[in-house]
Structures are given as C-alpha cells and as structure tokens.
Design a protein around this motif. Structure first.
Motif, short mmCIF file in Angstrom:
data_model
loop_
_atom_site.label_atom_id
_atom_site.label_comp_id
_atom_site.label_asym_id
_atom_site.label_seq_id
_atom_site.Cartn_x
_atom_site.Cartn_y
_atom_site.Cartn_z
N ARG A 80 3.98 6.92 -1.69
CA ARG A 80 3.22 7.69 -2.69
C ARG A 80 3.96 8.96 -3.09
O ARG A 80 3.99 9.36 -4.24
CB ARG A 80 1.84 8.05 -2.12
CG ARG A 80 0.93 8.71 -3.10
CD ARG A 80 -0.45 8.92 -2.53
NE ARG A 80 -1.15 7.67 -2.28
CZ ARG A 80 -2.31 7.56 -1.67
NH1 ARG A 80 -2.93 8.64 -1.23
NH2 ARG A 80 -2.88 6.37 -1.48
N SER A 81 4.58 9.58 -2.10
CA SER A 81 5.22 10.87 -2.36
C SER A 81 6.74 10.76 -2.37
O SER A 81 7.44 11.75 -2.46
CB SER A 81 4.82 11.85 -1.25
OG SER A 81 5.19 11.29 -0.01
N ALA A 82 7.26 9.53 -2.26
CA ALA A 82 8.73 9.35 -2.21
C ALA A 82 9.31 9.54 -3.62
O ALA A 82 8.58 9.44 -4.61
CB ALA A 82 9.04 7.94 -1.72
N PRO A 83 10.63 9.80 -3.71
CA PRO A 83 11.24 9.80 -5.04
C PRO A 83 11.01 8.45 -5.71
O PRO A 83 10.89 7.41 -5.03
CB PRO A 83 12.73 10.01 -4.74
CG PRO A 83 12.77 10.60 -3.37
CD PRO A 83 11.57 10.08 -2.63
N CYS A 85 0.86 -1.19 0.00
CA CYS A 85 0.00 0.00 0.00
C CYS A 85 0.89 1.23 0.00
O CYS A 85 1.82 1.31 0.81
CB CYS A 85 -0.90 -0.01 1.24
SG CYS A 85 -1.82 -1.56 1.41
N ASP A 86 0.58 2.20 -0.88
CA ASP A 86 1.52 3.32 -1.02
C ASP A 86 1.32 4.40 0.03
O ASP A 86 2.06 5.37 0.05
CB ASP A 86 1.50 3.88 -2.45
CG ASP A 86 0.24 4.66 -2.78
OD1 ASP A 86 -0.71 4.66 -1.97
OD2 ASP A 86 0.20 5.28 -3.87
N ASP A 87 0.30 4.24 0.89
CA ASP A 87 0.24 5.10 2.07
C ASP A 87 -0.56 4.40 3.17
O ASP A 87 -1.10 3.31 2.97
CB ASP A 87 -0.27 6.51 1.76
CG ASP A 87 -1.79 6.63 1.73
OD1 ASP A 87 -2.46 5.59 1.60
OD2 ASP A 87 -2.28 7.77 1.82
N PHE A 88 -0.57 5.03 4.35
CA PHE A 88 -1.10 4.34 5.54
C PHE A 88 -2.62 4.37 5.59
O PHE A 88 -3.25 3.39 6.00
CB PHE A 88 -0.52 5.01 6.80
CG PHE A 88 0.94 4.74 6.96
CD1 PHE A 88 1.86 5.32 6.11
CD2 PHE A 88 1.39 3.89 7.94
CE1 PHE A 88 3.21 5.05 6.24
CE2 PHE A 88 2.74 3.62 8.08
CZ PHE A 88 3.65 4.20 7.23
N GLY A 120 -5.33 12.81 6.61
CA GLY A 120 -4.38 12.93 5.50
C GLY A 120 -3.42 11.76 5.48
O GLY A 120 -2.93 11.32 6.54
N GLY A 121 -3.18 11.23 4.28
CA GLY A 121 -2.30 10.07 4.14
C GLY A 121 -0.87 10.37 4.57
O GLY A 121 -0.26 9.60 5.33
N GLU A 122 -0.32 11.49 4.09
CA GLU A 122 1.06 11.83 4.44
C GLU A 122 1.16 12.12 5.93
O GLU A 122 2.10 11.71 6.61
CB GLU A 122 1.54 13.05 3.65
CG GLU A 122 1.57 12.86 2.15
CD GLU A 122 2.51 11.76 1.71
OE1 GLU A 122 3.58 11.61 2.32
OE2 GLU A 122 2.16 11.03 0.77
N THR A 123 0.17 12.84 6.42
CA THR A 123 0.15 13.20 7.84
C THR A 123 0.07 11.93 8.69
O THR A 123 0.80 11.78 9.68
CB THR A 123 -1.06 14.12 8.12
OG1 THR A 123 -1.00 15.20 7.19
CG2 THR A 123 -1.05 14.64 9.53
N ALA A 146 8.24 20.95 7.14
CA ALA A 146 7.96 21.71 8.37
C ALA A 146 6.69 21.18 9.02
O ALA A 146 6.63 20.95 10.23
CB ALA A 146 7.81 23.19 8.03
N VAL A 147 5.66 20.93 8.20
CA VAL A 147 4.37 20.45 8.73
C VAL A 147 4.52 19.03 9.27
O VAL A 147 4.09 18.72 10.39
CB VAL A 147 3.28 20.51 7.62
CG1 VAL A 147 2.02 19.82 8.07
CG2 VAL A 147 2.99 21.95 7.23
N GLU A 148 5.14 18.17 8.48
CA GLU A 148 5.21 16.75 8.90
C GLU A 148 6.10 16.58 10.12
O GLU A 148 5.80 15.79 11.02
CB GLU A 148 5.68 15.88 7.73
CG GLU A 148 4.62 15.85 6.64
CD GLU A 148 4.85 14.81 5.56
OE1 GLU A 148 5.74 13.95 5.72
OE2 GLU A 148 4.14 14.87 4.54
N SER A 149 7.19 17.33 10.17
CA SER A 149 8.08 17.20 11.33
C SER A 149 7.35 17.70 12.59
O SER A 149 7.47 17.13 13.67
CB SER A 149 9.38 17.95 11.03
OG SER A 149 9.79 18.69 12.10
N PHE A 150 6.54 18.76 12.43
CA PHE A 150 5.74 19.27 13.56
C PHE A 150 4.79 18.17 14.05
O PHE A 150 4.72 17.88 15.25
CB PHE A 150 4.96 20.51 13.10
CG PHE A 150 3.91 20.94 14.07
CD1 PHE A 150 4.23 21.70 15.18
CD2 PHE A 150 2.58 20.56 13.89
CE1 PHE A 150 3.27 22.08 16.10
CE2 PHE A 150 1.60 20.94 14.79
CZ PHE A 150 1.95 21.70 15.90
#
Ligand code: ATP
Ligand SMILES: O=C(O)[C@@H](O)C(=O)CO
Length: 418
Positions: free
Chosen positions: A52-55, A7-10, A351-354, A327-331
């Motif tokens: 999903r968002s990786a290189p 799965c490309d995200d959680f 949010g998937g990335e979050t 900045a957002v994800e590290s927070f």
C-alpha cells in the motif's frame, strides 16, 4: 485453490480472511508470495503484501508476482484487496496495480472497484466514499500520515492514478441488472468500474454479477457473495484454540479509532508506554528499554507511538515523513522480536503498516483465521508456532478493542465465529 486475493496490507488480508471464513470458506493468509506450490485443500488463498505504501513500481511488481502464483494454484477469480477507505496517493498504488493486473490477465471484462464495507460504516454512493455520515475527505483520513485522502470521489481519485478510463455503476443500476450495467461500461471503454453499494445486499449482488470475471477489486465487502459462488459455504467453522501466556499491544496507528482505544486503555489504568519519534531518532529510546518495561508489567502492556494529526505533522516536517516512519517501524520490528523471544504469546498490533512491520520481523509465513474480535478483525494463529495475533486496521474496533482482543486470543474453546 479456487479464489485468490492480493492484499495490499496485512490487516486488510485478515479482514478479508474473516469475511470468507465466516461465510464457510477454508482460508489461509500467506505472508508475501509463497516460494512453493500449495497442496490442495485451501478454498481461498490470500497473499498479504506491504504494497500500500511502497513505491509504485515495487507495488506493481509484488502484485504481479502474487497474481502469477495464485493463477498457478488454480484460482479462477483473483481479487485485489485495498482499504475500505481507498488509501492511496494521487500517484497510486491502486490504479497502477489494477492496470498491470488487467494487462497480465488479458481480460476484457469489467473490473469492479468498490471499497464499500457497510459493517464498518463505509458506503459508496454516486461514486463518492462515505465513512458513516461524512464524505471520506471530511474524516480523519484527510490527515493520514502516509495516504491522506483529500477527495471522496473515487472515480476522480482513481482517474488520476490509472491510465484507463473509469466508469460508474449507480445504486439504481446495481439494484436493477448489475451485470448488464458492468458489461455496458466495459463495452464503452471504461473497464475500471466504480460501483455504488450501501448495504450488504448490494455487495452480494455485485459479487454475483461478477461471477466468472477473472479479476475483481475492493474492500472485504465484495467478498460477501464469494463463499456461495465458490460452493464452499457449508463448511463447519474450525474450533479456535487460543493461547495463555504474556500478551502485549503495539500501536503505530494514528487513526481516530486507535487513539480512542488508547484513551480507554489509559482511563482503565492499564500499563502504557509512549514512544516519542524525536527520542527514537536521537537514540534516547530503544526497543530494549521498552521490552524490559513490558516484561515488568502486570496486565496488558501497550507500547505506542500513536499521536494526533498535529504531532504527526510536526514530526514529518521536522524529520521528513520517511525518516519518521522508518524510525517507528524499525522500533516496532525490533521490539516485536524481543517480546516474542521473551515469551509473549499473544500479540496485538494496531495499524496496517505497523502490523506489516511486526509480521515481517517475526518471519511469519502463514496464518490461520480464527473467530471475530471486531468487524474486520479476526483472531489469527501462526501456523506451526505457539503464537496468536490480532492485526487491527487503524479505524476498526470499538473503544475496548485491546482488552477484548487479549481475551479472545486466550480463549481455549471460543469456537470459530460463535
Ligand atoms: N508519532 C508519529 N509521528 C509520525 N509518524 C508516525 C507516528 N506514529 C506512527 N507513525 C507512522 O504512521 C503510520 C501509521 O500507519 P499504520 O498503517 O500503522 O496505521 P493506520 O494508518 O492507522 O492503519 P491502517 O493503514 O490499517 O488504516 C506508520 O507508518 C507509522 O510509522
Ligand atoms: O478495508 C479495510 O478498511 C481494512 O481491511 C484495511 O485494509 C486495513 O488496512
């Protein structure tokens, strides 16, 4: 383990997990590819990646690692699960990952490509992806911060990403003899086959048509037929045991549905704390301050960076998209750790990335799938820990999703799926 998914995200993994669990399969969602073999007793193993968002090269490498592990566990069929809105850029990652999985598996069979998920309004017709009554590229996905979807023609979009020719199975073919139509496309040299599907029954037909094919791909919809195919559809649902205790919502999702959910939360006068990207980057905002605020609230605190497309574009132009995202994800990574250390037991991430950032920060290895909160979003419990979660895809859930999720996460006897 008979069936496996990469799965490309959680949030996507938990969406698929809900589909399989509601069909009666025993499902475990793994966070990343496990190091060790998994003991028997799991029908479906879902490896959740943040690819999903990786290189592109990283996404391919992570997906191949997951594939090899799933094969080693005995999986007869492996699915590559991506978003029902086909989130990807013209460079990838869906095409390059599919190319690599086809090479690794050595299969000459057709590989279904079908993001349709009618329960969430996603349908594919004439090779074009629709959300409700709009072509994908006319929806908010056009402005997605990481993967803006500016073309609804999935054949064309995938064709830009993959080295392979892309085929198509129309709705009429699907409702005729879909297996023959799929095989004909592969024989004609078009192994990646975009498939129309507008109803759940189309997806069931597609799943059955792909019986025995080692590789399939799509949104969670194509899993509708799998419990029946893998002979695991009569299993009684496990009872869900939620947890009391403090709850919090973390949202980095800028999708339309999430922004509606935030408006509902604000209209109800529930506690909310908005993060500004400029303040994060300048060090004027910290996770410590947000965690202290959350601890002082009554009710369900929401901490969010979510904003409208213009504000997101402004931040990306001013700071660079990667810097704003990091900045957002590290927070949220640091905030999630602090909240759980301070006793939060029910955590809702939008949010998937979050969600990926939050799960990574909490060093979670395995999740069990509980009852449905909304279409595509189950309650989850963290194996071996007093922590329950909801990982919400950006565009999933009704306006009152946050309050509903907090309630189901606390339910003591909310039997699985009832
Ligand atoms: N105010 C903001 N400005 C710029 N970028 C932001 C802002 N808030 C969040 N982001 C970034 O936007 C991205 C949102 O992606 P995320 O996957 O979490 O949500 P989504 O796209 O709505 O969900 P899904 O992928 O499940 O559809 C994150 O990478 C986040 O860091
Ligand atoms: O398919 C979907 O829309 C979701 O499962 C998803 O992938 C969320 O990011």
């Amino acid at each position: 383990m008979k069936f496996g998914a990469i799965c490309d995200d959680f949030t996507g993994a938990s969406d698929l997990g809900l589909m399989l669990a509601e069909g009666g399969m025993s499902v475990v969602q793994f966070v990343g590819t496990p190091d060790a073999a998994r003991p028997a007793g799991v029908g479906a193993g879902l490896v959740s990646l943040k690819s999903r968002s990786a290189p592109v090269a990283q996404a391919v490498q992570d997906s191949l690692e997951a594939y090899r592990w799933l094969r080693a566990q005995g999986c007869e069929q492996i699915m590559f699960k991506y978003c029902s809105t086909f989130d990807s850029t013209p460079e990838g990652n869906i095409g390059p990952v599919l190319d690599a999985l086809i090479e690794e598996s050595g299969t000459a069979n057709p590989v279904i490509v079908c993001p349709a998920f009618p329960a969430a309004g996603r349908t594919v017709y004439q090779g074009h992806l629709f959300v409700g009554d709009r072509p994908l590229s006319e929806t908010g996905m056009r402005h997605h911060p990481i993967t803006p979807m500016t073309d609804s023609d999935i054949r064309r979009w995938l064709g830009r990403q993959s080295r392979r020719a892309v085929g198509h199975v129309t709705l009429a073919q699907l409702r005729g003899d879909p297996r023959a139509a799929l095989l004909a496309e592969a024989h004609a040299g078009r192994q990646l086959v975009v498939c129309d599907a507008v109803e759940d029954d189309d997806l069931r037909a597609l799943g059955r048509a792909a019986k025995g094919f080692p590789l399939i791909s799509g949104g969670s919809g194509i899993a509708l037929a799998l419990p029946e195919l893998f002979g695991d559809s009569k299993r009684p649902a496990a009872r869900w045991q939620g947890l009391d205790g403090p709850a919090a919502v973390l949202s980095g999702s800028c999708s339309e549905a999430t922004r509606r959910q935030i408006s509902t939360h604000l209209e109800r006068g529930a506690p909310a704390y908005k993060i500004s990207v400029a303040d994060l980057i300048a060090g004027r905002e910290t996770p410590e301050a947000a965690a202290a605020w959350a601890r002082a609230q009554h009710g369900l605190p929401l901490i969010y960076s979510s904003d409208d497309p213009e504000a997101v574009r402004y931040n990306q132009d001013r700071f660079g998209a990667d810097v704003a995202t990091e900045a957002v994800e590290s927070f949220f990574r640091r905030l999630a750790r602090q909240l759980v250390d301070a006793g939060v037991r029910r955590l809702i991430a939008a949010g998937g990335e979050t969600s990926g950032a939050v799960i990574g920060a909490l060093e979670i290895a395995e999740l069990e799938v509980g009852p449905r909160i909304a279409a595509g979003v189950p309650a989850l419990s963290v194996t071996g820990r007093d922590l329950v979660l909801a990982l919400k895809s950006g565009n999933f859930g009704g306006p009152d999703f946050f309050a509903e999720a907090a309630k189901i996460l606390a339910a003591k006897d909310g039997g699985g799926g009832d």
